[in-house]
Scaffold this active site. Structure first.
Site, PDB file in Angstrom:
ATOM      1  N   ASP A  36      -0.569  -1.217  32.832  1.00  0.00           N
ATOM      2  CA  ASP A  36       0.307  -0.823  31.733  1.00  0.00           C
ATOM      3  C   ASP A  36       1.484  -0.052  32.301  1.00  0.00           C
ATOM      4  OD1 ASP A  36       1.323   0.544  29.193  1.00  0.00           O
ATOM      5  OD2 ASP A  36      -0.431  -0.508  28.403  1.00  0.00           O
ATOM      6  N   ASN A  84      -2.294  -9.323  27.816  1.00  0.00           N
ATOM      7  CA  ASN A  84      -2.224  -8.787  26.461  1.00  0.00           C
ATOM      8  C   ASN A  84      -0.953  -8.012  26.156  1.00  0.00           C
ATOM      9  OD1 ASN A  84      -3.518  -7.560  23.892  1.00  0.00           O
ATOM     10  ND2 ASN A  84      -3.063  -5.762  25.158  1.00  0.00           N
ATOM     11  N   TYR A 150      10.460 -12.952  18.447  1.00  0.00           N
ATOM     12  CA  TYR A 150       9.022 -12.745  18.659  1.00  0.00           C
ATOM     13  C   TYR A 150       8.275 -14.055  18.428  1.00  0.00           C
ATOM     14  CZ  TYR A 150       4.332 -10.761  17.899  1.00  0.00           C
ATOM     15  OH  TYR A 150       2.985 -10.465  17.961  1.00  0.00           O
ATOM     16  N   LYS A 154       5.893 -16.280  21.072  1.00  0.00           N
ATOM     17  CA  LYS A 154       4.470 -16.526  20.829  1.00  0.00           C
ATOM     18  C   LYS A 154       4.174 -18.023  20.706  1.00  0.00           C
ATOM     19  CE  LYS A 154       3.262 -12.245  21.055  1.00  0.00           C
ATOM     20  NZ  LYS A 154       2.446 -11.767  22.192  1.00  0.00           N
ATOM     21  N   THR A 185      -1.843  -1.378  15.077  1.00  0.00           N
ATOM     22  CA  THR A 185      -1.800  -0.889  16.453  1.00  0.00           C
ATOM     23  C   THR A 185      -0.462  -0.196  16.689  1.00  0.00           C
ATOM     24  OG1 THR A 185      -0.749  -2.849  17.406  1.00  0.00           O
ATOM     25  CG2 THR A 185      -3.162  -2.919  17.126  1.00  0.00           C
TER      26      THR A 185
END
Length: 256
Positions: A36, A84, A150, A154, A185
């Site tokens: 990360d 992820n 976005y 995806k 999230t």
């Protein structure tokens, strides 16, 4: 899911879906490498998991090869890769394009998946096979008005996963995507109030879907995760072939 003796690498592992997935991987017996750009968050999750923290910007082409190398150096192998890390577009993508923002969303959501898969494949071969799961989105299966950038990334991840899976499955490397709906999230923290009472997934709901994919997903499947429903593979409709055609040829596109 039994991952005893296996090693997993998770990008975007410092929070949200990534951190929830780390918990499940560790519970299944895996050693985990947490990647990360948030070095502090990655260190906290890795310490809790008894694993390795690897701070990195996944848009850097050198980051994923270095993370894979670190996993093999520490644990001697790599078996599971969860790609992820992700960001929202933050702009409509249909007018007044912010080029820097565009490059960022493509870099995180798409480039890092390509960088991560290509870096991981040699290591998975050395382990005798393995599993790769990329976090896509329902926006990889349907349109998401208001965030075309976005959605574009995806959709690209879904196409990449399905195509890569067809190439790698014969080597025992299984590639899948998880396509969650709206999840509560940190990714949507700035706009959370706009969802009101709309049903939302938790990070662990999505991590449970990832666990199901790792446990019994088939190569190339893209699993949807929606509140109140069991995660399951999305049923893609076939595209009509040219009239009178048999099996399509395996074309070496780069030669044309």
């Amino acid at each position: 899911m039994d991952l005893t003796g296996r090693v997993a690498l998770v990008t975007g592992g410092a929070s949200g879906i990534g951190a929830a997935a780390v918990d499940r991987l560790v519970a299944a017996g895996a050693q985990v490498v947490v990647v990360d750009r948030d070095a502090g968050g990655a260190a906290v999750v890795a310490e809790k998991a008894g694993g390795l923290s690897f701070p990195a910007d996944v848009t850097d082409p050198s980051a994923m090869p270095a993370a894979v190398a670190a996993a093999e150096e520490r644990y001697g192998r790599l078996d599971v890769v969860l790609l992820n890390a992700g960001v929202t577009g933050g702009q409509s993508g249909t007018e007044d394009l912010d080029l820097e923002g565009y490059r960022r969303v493509v870099g995180v959501n798409l480039d890092h998946v390509v960088f991560g898969l290509t870096a991981a494949v040699p290591a998975l071969r050395r382990s005798g096979g393995g599993r790769i799961v990329a976090t896509a989105s329902l926006a990889g299966l349907v349109e998401l008005p208001g965030d075309a950038l976005y959605t574009a990334t995806k959709h690209a991840v879904v196409g990449y996963v399905r195509s890569a899976a067809a190439t790698l499955s014969a080597e025992g490397i299984r590639v899948n995507a998880v396509c969650p709906g709206f999840a509560d999230t940190p990714l949507i923290a700035g706009v959370r109030e706009q969802f009101g009472d709309f049903p939302m997934l938790t990070a662990d709901d999505v991590a449970a879907g990832i666990e199901s994919i790792l446990d019994h997903g088939e190569p190339g499947q893209c699993w949807f995760v929606q509140p109140g429903r069991e995660p399951a593979p999305y049923g893609f409709r076939g595209v009509p072939s040219p009239k009178g055609a048999g099996r399509p040829p395996e074309v070496a596109w780069q030669d044309h």
